[in-house]
Scaffold this motif. Structure first.
Motif, PDB file in Angstrom:
ATOM      1  N   HIS A 124     -41.115   3.764  19.935  1.00 51.69           N
ATOM      2  CA  HIS A 124     -41.049   3.357  21.344  1.00 51.69           C
ATOM      3  C   HIS A 124     -41.395   1.881  21.556  1.00 51.69           C
ATOM      4  O   HIS A 124     -41.251   1.378  22.664  1.00 51.69           O
ATOM      5  CB  HIS A 124     -41.939   4.251  22.211  1.00 51.69           C
ATOM      6  N   LEU A 125     -41.802   1.183  20.508  1.00 48.68           N
ATOM      7  CA  LEU A 125     -42.098  -0.249  20.613  1.00 48.68           C
ATOM      8  C   LEU A 125     -41.116  -1.109  19.828  1.00 48.68           C
ATOM      9  O   LEU A 125     -41.237  -2.330  19.822  1.00 48.68           O
ATOM     10  CB  LEU A 125     -43.526  -0.527  20.107  1.00 48.68           C
ATOM     11  N   ARG A 126     -40.155  -0.486  19.172  1.00 48.50           N
ATOM     12  CA  ARG A 126     -39.205  -1.239  18.346  1.00 48.50           C
ATOM     13  C   ARG A 126     -38.007  -1.685  19.175  1.00 48.50           C
ATOM     14  O   ARG A 126     -37.387  -0.879  19.871  1.00 48.50           O
ATOM     15  CB  ARG A 126     -38.739  -0.374  17.181  1.00 48.50           C
ATOM     16  N   PRO A 127     -37.657  -2.970  19.097  1.00 49.27           N
ATOM     17  CA  PRO A 127     -36.523  -3.471  19.883  1.00 49.27           C
ATOM     18  C   PRO A 127     -35.211  -2.745  19.606  1.00 49.27           C
ATOM     19  O   PRO A 127     -34.430  -2.528  20.530  1.00 49.27           O
ATOM     20  CB  PRO A 127     -36.431  -4.942  19.472  1.00 49.27           C
ATOM     21  N   ASP A 128     -34.964  -2.326  18.361  1.00 47.57           N
ATOM     22  CA  ASP A 128     -33.702  -1.628  18.078  1.00 47.57           C
ATOM     23  C   ASP A 128     -33.654  -0.268  18.776  1.00 47.57           C
ATOM     24  O   ASP A 128     -32.621   0.121  19.315  1.00 47.57           O
ATOM     25  CB  ASP A 128     -33.454  -1.494  16.572  1.00 47.57           C
ATOM     26  N   CYS A 129     -34.775   0.434  18.819  1.00 50.37           N
ATOM     27  CA  CYS A 129     -34.815   1.737  19.492  1.00 50.37           C
ATOM     28  C   CYS A 129     -34.725   1.572  21.009  1.00 50.37           C
ATOM     29  O   CYS A 129     -34.001   2.309  21.684  1.00 50.37           O
ATOM     30  CB  CYS A 129     -36.079   2.496  19.113  1.00 50.37           C
ATOM     31  N   ILE A 130     -35.438   0.589  21.527  1.00 49.12           N
ATOM     32  CA  ILE A 130     -35.378   0.317  22.965  1.00 49.12           C
ATOM     33  C   ILE A 130     -33.955  -0.072  23.355  1.00 49.12           C
ATOM     34  O   ILE A 130     -33.423   0.403  24.361  1.00 49.12           O
ATOM     35  CB  ILE A 130     -36.385  -0.784  23.352  1.00 49.12           C
TER      36      ILE A 130
END
Length: 174
Positions: free
Chosen positions: A38-44
């Motif tokens: 939930h803090l990773r730019p790719d997942c966001i």
């Protein structure tokens, strides 16, 4: 110490020695380790792109198929199709291996993002409230319960379909 159990080290009143439970999203993460999803730019980014596409697809379908009926059938069908698709997706992904790498991004893009934007609890709640306030109590209750019950059945059916995906061997972590 005065013999008071509240004041003894490790006793009920000793807040300095209590350990808080670990946050499961960060438990085991050390310096230099990967960030939680939930803090990773790719997942966001995957959730953002999927959500935008899901909302656009829902809006286009509602616009195309809203016939002015008392019951908002387009939203009903969208929620049921979304429940089925999410059941298929999540079951198929779990059978393909752990929630890492490409599978995690696919879950975030299609599951959390697209299906989260495509299906709509807010429209279900608003449409139900509109039906109830317009005096169509039977229609409102039937619409709300029908969406939840049929949605649950279609989620289960999606899981059954997703279970047809063969499991990966233990050594295959792709």
């Amino acid at each position: 110490m005065n013999g008071d159990p509240e004041a003894t080290p490790g006793g009920p009143g000793d807040h300095a020695h209590r350990e808080l439970p670990l946050d499961p999203d960060v438990a085991g993460i050390t310096a230099g380790a990967a960030r939680p999803a939930h803090l990773r730019p790719d997942c966001i980014g995957a959730v953002f792109v999927g959500g935008c596409c899901g909302v656009a697809a829902r809006a286009a379908l509602v616009e195309a198929f809203s016939a002015g009926d008392a019951i908002p059938w387009a939203v009903f069908v969208i929620n049921i199709v979304g429940a089925f698709a999410l059941g298929v997706l999540l079951e198929a992904l779990v059978r393909r291996g752990p929630d890492i790498g490409g599978r995690r991004l696919l879950r975030m893009l299609l599951g959390t993002g697209f299906m989260g934007g495509f299906t709509t609890y807010s429209a279900l709640a608003t449409d139900t409230a509109d039906l109830l306030s317009s005096g169509a109590v039977g229609g409102g209750v039937g619409y709300a319960l029908g969406t939840v019950i049929v949605g649950a059945a279609f989620t289960w059916a999606g899981i059954v379909v997703g279970a047809m995906v063969p499991r990966r061997g233990r050594g295959d972590q792709r």
